[in-house]
Design a protein around this motif. Structure first.
Motif, PDB file in Angstrom:
ATOM      1  N   PRO A 117       0.802  -1.230   0.000  1.00 48.68           N
ATOM      2  CA  PRO A 117       0.000   0.000   0.000  1.00 48.68           C
ATOM      3  C   PRO A 117       0.830   1.273   0.000  1.00 48.68           C
ATOM      4  O   PRO A 117       0.543   2.216  -0.747  1.00 48.68           O
ATOM      5  CB  PRO A 117      -0.830  -0.145   1.289  1.00 48.68           C
ATOM      6  N   ALA A 118       1.888   1.329   0.801  1.00 46.53           N
ATOM      7  CA  ALA A 118       2.694   2.543   0.879  1.00 46.53           C
ATOM      8  C   ALA A 118       3.481   2.793  -0.396  1.00 46.53           C
ATOM      9  O   ALA A 118       3.895   3.932  -0.656  1.00 46.53           O
ATOM     10  CB  ALA A 118       3.639   2.475   2.071  1.00 46.53           C
ATOM     11  N   ALA A 119       3.724   1.766  -1.194  1.00 44.36           N
ATOM     12  CA  ALA A 119       4.487   1.924  -2.435  1.00 44.36           C
ATOM     13  C   ALA A 119       3.683   2.606  -3.527  1.00 44.36           C
ATOM     14  O   ALA A 119       4.245   3.033  -4.532  1.00 44.36           O
ATOM     15  CB  ALA A 119       4.975   0.573  -2.929  1.00 44.36           C
ATOM     16  N   VAL A 120       2.366   2.710  -3.346  1.00 43.86           N
ATOM     17  CA  VAL A 120       1.484   3.260  -4.372  1.00 43.86           C
ATOM     18  C   VAL A 120       1.185   4.720  -4.070  1.00 43.86           C
ATOM     19  O   VAL A 120       0.683   5.056  -2.988  1.00 43.86           O
ATOM     20  CB  VAL A 120       0.168   2.459  -4.450  1.00 43.86           C
ATOM     21  N   LEU A 121       1.499   5.580  -5.022  1.00 40.83           N
ATOM     22  CA  LEU A 121       1.161   6.999  -4.927  1.00 40.83           C
ATOM     23  C   LEU A 121       0.040   7.286  -5.918  1.00 40.83           C
ATOM     24  O   LEU A 121       0.085   6.833  -7.060  1.00 40.83           O
ATOM     25  CB  LEU A 121       2.376   7.876  -5.249  1.00 40.83           C
ATOM     26  N   LEU A 122      -0.956   8.042  -5.492  1.00 42.21           N
ATOM     27  CA  LEU A 122      -2.079   8.388  -6.358  1.00 42.21           C
ATOM     28  C   LEU A 122      -1.902   9.812  -6.867  1.00 42.21           C
ATOM     29  O   LEU A 122      -1.791  10.758  -6.077  1.00 42.21           O
ATOM     30  CB  LEU A 122      -3.400   8.269  -5.601  1.00 42.21           C
ATOM     31  N   ALA A 123      -1.869   9.966  -8.181  1.00 40.13           N
ATOM     32  CA  ALA A 123      -1.823  11.266  -8.830  1.00 40.13           C
ATOM     33  C   ALA A 123      -3.099  11.440  -9.643  1.00 40.13           C
ATOM     34  O   ALA A 123      -3.854  10.485  -9.853  1.00 40.13           O
ATOM     35  CB  ALA A 123      -0.590  11.372  -9.732  1.00 40.13           C
ATOM     36  N   ALA A 124      -3.349  12.649 -10.125  1.00 38.89           N
ATOM     37  CA  ALA A 124      -4.601  12.913 -10.819  1.00 38.89           C
ATOM     38  C   ALA A 124      -4.741  12.093 -12.084  1.00 38.89           C
ATOM     39  O   ALA A 124      -5.842  11.673 -12.448  1.00 38.89           O
ATOM     40  CB  ALA A 124      -4.706  14.405 -11.139  1.00 38.89           C
TER      41      ALA A 124
END
Length: 333
Positions: A150-157
């Motif tokens: 979970p922490a490895a995933v960054l959400l961008a627009a």
């Protein structure tokens, strides 16, 4: 990075102007109150001349700097629009760090906290399709990611970014049990890797299943009944303890992508309790060897809830407005 004795590490941790390599730390990326393990410490920083804003990462205290930098170096060759390769590394002999250009983005655990709970099914499907495409491309390069969590995933627009490449390998060498090591989220650590096995592509499938379970429920190892019905088969298939029983990466992408029955629950070959019809044709690769637009079709307007889009806008505004601390000579005037 400044030597701890000079206070640089403490200032970087607090995000109040400490130095990491040539960059001034503006703020931490991760919420320090989160209980979800993060394999590295991450900050938003800016060059001293104000010309470049970057996302900087440094290893956790006690981590092996050689293994950490080796994985960061290997990540520079990752392909695909949703990967996040390192663009700059510490010079040999310097304290370890790596950086990539800044993009407004929030870690997946922060996104759930801001949203107030599990994410919508459409978001989870789009997230899974983009991450699976990224893994398929990496596997085609002969690279197991060995860091999906979970922490490895960054959400961008415009879509997610997959970071923390090689976190499992950096935490401990093959043959050394990795269960319980700092920074590794136990629920997304494949059983064979927890026991010390060499990371393989099917371990990425397990870790992706755990990450999607987290996005859909708030837990990496939920009860089957807690998962949304339309995602239950594919996620539980990914979480099989036996790597041979997990669906192939292309099968996971077919199950998650919009082409798999216009959003209806798609079948995963070999998964128990499957009531859906046959899969569409196997995933097609384009001329560059990338899955042909499957994730892009899912990441259209509305894929990310408005509350998270607003959080991204606030982060972007805060970073743009951030000022670098005055140099000592200027502060004395």
């Amino acid at each position: 990075m400044e030597a701890p004795g000079a206070g640089g590490e403490d200032r970087a941790r607090a995000g109040d102007g400490g130095l990491i390599g040539p960059y001034v730390v503006l703020r931490p990326l991760d919420d320090e109150r989160s209980k979800v393990p993060v394999p590295e410490r991450r900050f938003i920083g800016r060059s001293a001349d104000g010309g470049r804003t970057v996302l900087i990462a440094v290893p956790l205290p006690g981590a092996d700097p050689g293994r950490y930098l080796a994985e960061a170096e290997a990540s520079r060759y990752l392909l695909g629009p949703w990967s996040a390769p390192a663009a700059e590394l510490a010079a040999p002999g310097d304290a370890p760090w790596h950086a990539r250009p800044y993009l407004p983005a929030i870690p997946l655990p922060t996104a759930l906290a801001l949203y107030g709970g599990p994410l919508p099914e459409r978001t989870v499907r789009a997230l899974g399709a983009a991450l699976m495409e990224t893994l398929i491309i990496g596997h085609g390069q002969g690279l197991a990611h060995a860091g999906v969590s979970p922490a490895a995933v960054l959400l961008a627009a415009d879509g997610p970014r997959l970071t923390c490449f090689g976190a499992v390998r950096a935490a401990a060498g093959d043959g050394t049990p990795r269960s319980g090591l700092p920074g590794l989220e136990s629920g997304s650590l494949p059983p064979e890797q927890a026991a010390g096995g060499r990371p393989q592509p099917m371990g990425d499938v397990y870790a992706l299943g755990a990450t999607l379970a987290y996005a859909a429920t708030g837990y990496t190892v939920p009860e089957r009944e807690e998962l949304p019905a339309a995602l239950r088969t594919v996620i539980t298939g990914c979480l099989s303890r036996d790597p041979a029983a997990r669906p192939r990466p292309a099968e996971v992408l077919d199950a998650l992508s919009p082409l798999a029955g216009d959003g209806a629950r798609a079948a995963v070959p070999g998964a128990a309790g499957d009531a859906a019809g046959p899969l569409p044709p196997a995933t097609v690769l384009d001329a560059a060897g990338s899955p042909a637009g499957r994730a892009a079709a899912a990441l259209g307007p509305g894929w990310l809830p408005g509350r998270l889009i607003a959080a991204l806008a606030r982060q972007s505004a805060d970073v743009l407005a951030a000022t670098l601390p005055l140099p000592p000579a200027a502060r004395q005037d």
